[in-house]
Design a protein around this motif. Structure first.
Motif, PDB file in Angstrom:
ATOM      1  N   HIS A 170      -3.115   2.260   8.655  1.00  0.00           N
ATOM      2  CA  HIS A 170      -4.196   1.855   8.499  1.00  0.00           C
ATOM      3  C   HIS A 170      -4.585  -0.363   8.968  1.00  0.00           C
ATOM      4  O   HIS A 170      -5.656  -0.353   9.798  1.00  0.00           O
ATOM      5  N   ASP A 195      -0.043   5.663  -1.352  1.00  0.00           N
ATOM      6  CA  ASP A 195       0.460   6.532  -0.440  1.00  0.00           C
ATOM      7  C   ASP A 195       0.806   6.275   0.891  1.00  0.00           C
ATOM      8  O   ASP A 195      -0.227   7.475   2.300  1.00  0.00           O
ATOM      9  N   HIS A 234       0.861  -1.151  -0.136  1.00  0.00           N
ATOM     10  CA  HIS A 234       0.126  -0.015  -0.202  1.00  0.00           C
ATOM     11  C   HIS A 234       0.581   1.064   0.278  1.00  0.00           C
ATOM     12  O   HIS A 234       0.587   2.071  -0.316  1.00  0.00           O
ATOM     13  N   ASN A 261       0.925   5.450   4.010  1.00  0.00           N
ATOM     14  CA  ASN A 261       0.260   5.118   5.431  1.00  0.00           C
ATOM     15  C   ASN A 261       0.079   3.667   5.454  1.00  0.00           C
ATOM     16  O   ASN A 261      -1.106   3.433   6.311  1.00  0.00           O
TER      17      ASN A 261
HETATM   18 ZN    ZN Z   1      -3.418   4.460   2.534  1.00  0.00          ZN
END
Ligand code: ZN
Length: 133
Positions: A85, A79, A75, A81
């Motif tokens: 998550h 982005d 992931h 992050n």
């Molecule tokens: Zn994300």
């Protein structure tokens, strides 16, 4: 009874004690017996019950870092992050607590915290109370 708290966080990982705000809402609601839902409508933050002690709060931050270090997350190509998550899902995005005689039932060392995993951000905490009376 449905309320929203708005909280600004300052760090990427952070624990914000929201116990007083939540207890104030329960008091205002005048609900004697029921259930309290505390929920974050976000996929990169969570709700955790723990002791408000400086060292322990640092320990939580350390665990959050350790749990998500050394992994090449897919992931992160989108982005950056994935850790946020994953920690949000692992810790959980809400808690339900019992209300009895107008008070939240919780242990002495069970303060209610917003757990930030992708700050700084503006966060909402949803507080909903269901009466049993
Ligand atoms: Zn994300």
């Amino acid at each position: 009874m449905f309320k929203e708290l708005n909280i600004s966080t300052e760090n990427r990982y952070q624990l914000v004690d929201i116990t007083e705000e939540i207890e104030e809402i329960v008091k205002e609601s005048k609900v004697k017996n029921g259930l309290l839902l505390v929920f974050v409508p976000h996929s990169t933050s969570g709700i955790v019950l723990t002791e408000n002690e400086k060292g322990l709060k640092n320990d939580w931050i350390e665990i959050f870092k350790k749990l998500t270090s050394g992994i090449d997350f897919e992931h992160n190509k989108i982005d950056n992050n994935a850790d946020s998550h994953l920690l949000s899902g692992l810790i959980g995005q809400g808690r339900v607590l019992p209300i009895k005689d107008g008070k939240i039932i919780r242990g002495t060392w069970q303060q209610i915290f917003l757990a930030e995993f992708d700050g700084p951000r503006e966060r909402k905490v949803i507080v909903e109370i269901i009466t049993k009376n």
